[in-house]
Design an enzyme around this catalytic site. Structure first.
Site, PDB file in Angstrom:
ATOM      1  N   ASP A   1      23.597 -14.802  12.779  1.00  0.00           N
ATOM      2  CA  ASP A   1      24.872 -15.204  12.190  1.00  0.00           C
ATOM      3  C   ASP A   1      25.488 -16.300  13.059  1.00  0.00           C
ATOM      4  O   ASP A   1      25.500 -16.190  14.280  1.00  0.00           O
ATOM      5  CB  ASP A   1      25.812 -13.987  12.119  1.00  0.00           C
ATOM      6  CG  ASP A   1      27.048 -14.264  11.276  1.00  0.00           C
ATOM      7  OD1 ASP A   1      27.018 -15.211  10.464  1.00  0.00           O
ATOM      8  OD2 ASP A   1      28.045 -13.528  11.432  1.00  0.00           O
TER       9      ASP A   1
ATOM     10  N   HIS B   1      31.882 -10.377  16.044  1.00  0.00           N
ATOM     11  CA  HIS B   1      31.426  -9.159  15.358  1.00  0.00           C
ATOM     12  C   HIS B   1      32.118  -7.955  15.983  1.00  0.00           C
ATOM     13  O   HIS B   1      32.287  -7.878  17.195  1.00  0.00           O
ATOM     14  CB  HIS B   1      29.906  -9.009  15.491  1.00  0.00           C
ATOM     15  CG  HIS B   1      29.170 -10.018  14.670  1.00  0.00           C
ATOM     16  ND1 HIS B   1      27.840 -10.276  14.822  1.00  0.00           N
ATOM     17  CD2 HIS B   1      29.598 -10.828  13.668  1.00  0.00           C
ATOM     18  CE1 HIS B   1      27.466 -11.201  13.957  1.00  0.00           C
ATOM     19  NE2 HIS B   1      28.519 -11.557  13.247  1.00  0.00           N
TER      20      HIS B   1
ATOM     21  N   SER C   1      28.990 -12.315  19.348  1.00  0.00           N
ATOM     22  CA  SER C   1      28.648 -10.951  18.954  1.00  0.00           C
ATOM     23  C   SER C   1      28.325 -10.170  20.213  1.00  0.00           C
ATOM     24  O   SER C   1      29.015 -10.321  21.227  1.00  0.00           O
ATOM     25  CB  SER C   1      27.484 -10.998  17.973  1.00  0.00           C
ATOM     26  OG  SER C   1      27.190  -9.714  17.502  1.00  0.00           O
TER      27      SER C   1
END
Ligand SMILES: C[S@@+](CC[C@H](N)C(=O)[O-])C[C@H]1O[C@@H](n2cnc3c(N)ncnc32)[C@H](O)[C@@H]1O
Lengths: 273, 197
Positions: free
Chosen positions: B138, B45, B18
């Site tokens: 995540d 992401h 991310s």
């Protein structure tokens, strides 16, 4: 989070099919599994408890279906798709038909239908088009009919509308009431909402344009293939089919009866009966 | 034996990242050994509404062209895949991809946990999972699933990360086999590649 094995998932889809006639046996396994686990989590059910509930409480099926299906949607999802609709596809249909019919298959809570209604309104042909919006999930259809959405969803919808380069502001089409965006009823007056299951349902009409976006991703290839045949049959010759931007039909049996009109936005045209 | 104690039984590599992972991913892909045999499946992401540009930016220096798979596309040897914008990316038992628009997880769609978790389920102990820099948790659960099924796990050295929440969350909930800097991950791919020659 509990886990569930494939044998139990198959027991569940078999049970739903035998008892209620909904056929999830050919749904993509990974998302089907996540949805079932999600329901077990929400309701604090074990696999056995879930199966018992489905067996003994017929009224539970509606709630079950509502949770099982993925209803996430947006207005003007993929704005570039909607621009192509406005600038190429709808004008192409209008060259041949003053009046025509559109089917939104798997319309969920109706954002896609409303987007189309607004687009048609801005093109000045709203009254010439008949829209059919279908879904298997009756709870979500009720929400679609109401044309009412939570205000907190409107930020994304507005952004998409701006990227779509609509004629005005999305605010022109709704008013705010108690944290809800209530869309003008008149936008939906040419829409027929009805329950329809793409897997087990009959062909019910013929269309010039079918939108089935982000629905077939929940099916496995066998089922995608079967459903494409139904779409083929439901389209007039030279009618259009639009699917989600990351879906593909090229490997389907009926693929050669369509040509690609726009590969980026996944718009196809039926060229052979 | 090589220094990572690896063997050539692995079938796939999955990478999650991310905020702050872009440079690292670019470096890994640009120094990937030519003809690296395993498919690399990436879930990074990204902005939900920007469909274009990301895969091109990643491909620019990459040894292998990166692609965003179509729904139901078969996973192929030596290919590099990226989860498309606004879709969760799963792997199915027949070694093909499935996309979905389910609710966001950890505020993300694509969610790294979904890609890692389904890869773990399908590839079991034949999977290598790598988690890079990122600002939320995540991927932590996905790394745990990979470990629990016998796969090999790597996180980026937190001190090197622009934002270390992601690797730290994974380290907190599961045993990670290797904590490596990007340069070491680059070497890891080279070592791994040799085992398949
Ligand atoms: C993710 S929504 C898609 C909404 C919209 N078309 C879009 O692209 O944003 C998927 C919808 O497909 C519906 N669906 C799933 N299986 C179906 C079936 N067999 N027949 C009809 N609708 C189905 C679900 O109930 C859900 O509302």
């Amino acid at each position: 989070m509990q886990d569930i094995d494939i044998a139990d998932l198959k027991r569940i889809s078999e049970l739903i099919y035998q008892k209620y006639g909904y056929d999830f046996r050919n749904y993509a396994m990974s998302s089907f599994k996540r949805r079932v686990l999600r329901i077990m989590d929400l309701k604090r059910f074990t696999v056995e408890a879930l199966i018992r509930k489905l067996t003994e409480s017929p009224e539970f099926i509606h709630e079950f279906l509502d949770e099982l299906t993925v209803n996430v949607t947006e207005m003007f999802r993929d704005p570039s798709f909607w621009r192509i609709m406005r600038e190429e596809i709808i004008p192409a249909i209008l060259l041949n038909h003053k009046q025509f019919k559109i089917w939104h298959a798997g319309c969920s809570s109706g954002e896609e239908v409303l987007s189309m209604a607004i687009l048609l309104k801005e093109m000045g042909i709203h009254q010439d088009v008949q829209l059919y919006a279908t879904d298997l999930d009756t709870n979500i259809l009720e929400r679609a009919k109401s044309g009412t959405y939570s205000i907190k969803n409107m930020e994304l919808n507005e952004k998409n509308y701006i990227r779509f380069q609509g004629a005005g502001s999305l605010k022109d089409y709704y008013r705010e009431e108690n944290g809800l965006a209530v869309f003008n009823k008149e936008l939906l007056n040419n829409v027929t909402f009805r329950k329809h299951d793409l897997v087990t349902g009959e062909i019910f009409n013929k269309f010039d344009l079918i939108l089935c976006r982000n629905v077939m991703i929940y099916f496995n290839q066998t089922l995608q293939n079967e459903v494409l045949k139904k779409f083929h049959e439901s389209l007039f010759k030279y009618g259009y089919l639009a699917i989600g931007s990351k879906e593909s039909l090229i490997w389907c049996d009926y693929a050669n009866r369509f040509i690609v009109v726009n590969n980026e936005e996944k718009i196809y045209k039926k060229i052979k009966d | 034996m090589n220094k990572f104690n690896l063997n050539n039984s692995y079938k796939a590599v999955v990478i999650g990242g991310s905020a702050g992972s872009f440079q690292g991913v670019v470096k890994i892909l640009s120094q990937l050994p030519k003809g690296f045999p395993l498919p690399i499946i990436m879930c990074l992401h990204r902005l939900k509404h920007v469909r274009h540009g990301f895969v091109e930016a990643l491909s620019l220096k990459s040894v292998v062209q990166v692609t965003e798979p179509y729904d139901k596309e078969t996973i192929k040897r030596g290919s590099v895949y990226l989860a498309p914008a606004n879709y969760h990316l799963s792997v199915e038992l027949g070694h093909y991809f499935a996309l979905s628009t389910e609710e966001m997880i950890n505020n993300s769609r694509p969610a790294i946990d979904i890609t890692l978790g389904t890869c773990a389920y399908v590839f079991k102990d034949k999977l290598i999972g790598i988690l890079l820099s990122g600002a939320n948790k995540d991927g932590a659960l996905g790394m745990k699933q990979i470990k629990d099924r016998g796969g090999f796990t790597i996180v980026q050295e937190p001190s090197e990360c622009m934002i270390d929440t992601m690797p730290k969350s994974a380290l907190a909930i599961t045993q990670i086999d290797q904590v490596l800097k990007i340069d070491q991950i680059v070497n890891f791919f080279k070592e791994l590649d040799k085992l398949y020659r």
